[in-house]
Design a protein around this motif. Structure first.
Motif, PDB file in Angstrom:
ATOM      1  N   MET A   5     104.017  29.211   7.817  1.00  0.00           N
ATOM      2  CA  MET A   5     103.005  28.710   6.730  1.00  0.00           C
ATOM      3  C   MET A   5     103.609  27.903   5.807  1.00  0.00           C
ATOM      4  O   MET A   5     102.871  26.824   5.272  1.00  0.00           O
ATOM      5  N   ILE A   6     104.955  27.707   5.377  1.00  0.00           N
ATOM      6  CA  ILE A   6     105.599  26.785   4.752  1.00  0.00           C
ATOM      7  C   ILE A   6     105.305  25.556   5.147  1.00  0.00           C
ATOM      8  O   ILE A   6     105.309  24.470   4.646  1.00  0.00           O
TER       9      ILE A   6
ATOM     10  N   VAL B 104     101.601  24.166   4.927  1.00  0.00           N
ATOM     11  CA  VAL B 104     101.552  23.789   3.582  1.00  0.00           C
ATOM     12  C   VAL B 104     102.373  22.237   2.996  1.00  0.00           C
ATOM     13  O   VAL B 104     101.574  21.511   2.685  1.00  0.00           O
TER      14      VAL B 104
ATOM     15  N   GLY C 193     100.408  19.801   5.179  1.00  0.00           N
ATOM     16  CA  GLY C 193      99.204  19.502   4.440  1.00  0.00           C
ATOM     17  C   GLY C 193      99.348  18.822   3.296  1.00  0.00           C
ATOM     18  O   GLY C 193      98.509  17.651   2.929  1.00  0.00           O
ATOM     19  N   LEU C 194     100.319  18.986   2.328  1.00  0.00           N
ATOM     20  CA  LEU C 194     100.515  18.327   1.063  1.00  0.00           C
ATOM     21  C   LEU C 194     100.743  16.823   1.363  1.00  0.00           C
ATOM     22  O   LEU C 194     100.588  16.066   0.691  1.00  0.00           O
TER      23      LEU C 194
ATOM     24  N   GLY D 154     106.354  18.782   7.853  1.00  0.00           N
ATOM     25  CA  GLY D 154     106.074  20.231   8.318  1.00  0.00           C
ATOM     26  C   GLY D 154     107.177  20.885   8.991  1.00  0.00           C
ATOM     27  O   GLY D 154     107.673  22.004   8.951  1.00  0.00           O
TER      28      GLY D 154
END
Length: 51
Positions: free
Chosen positions: A12-13, A16, A19-20, A35
């Motif tokens: 999940m980290i 995120v 994606g950022l 990622g």
């Protein structure tokens, strides 16, 4: 169960962070690399925190 929580949280980290980075305007390979680095770097920390 412990390993599953650690790996899912690390994934999940990674999603995120990737994606950022992608939304910031970088290319897809740069976002994937960011990622993967974020997920890999968080594994040991999460193992110690959740363990």
């Amino acid at each position: 169960m412990h390993a599953a929580v650690v790996f899912l949280t690390a994934a999940m980290i990674g999603f995120v962070m990737g994606g950022l980075v992608f939304l910031h305007g970088e290319s897809v390979p740069a976002a994937v690399a960011a990622g993967l680095v974020a997920a890999g770097g968080s594994l040991l920390v999460l193992h110690r925190l959740i363990g």
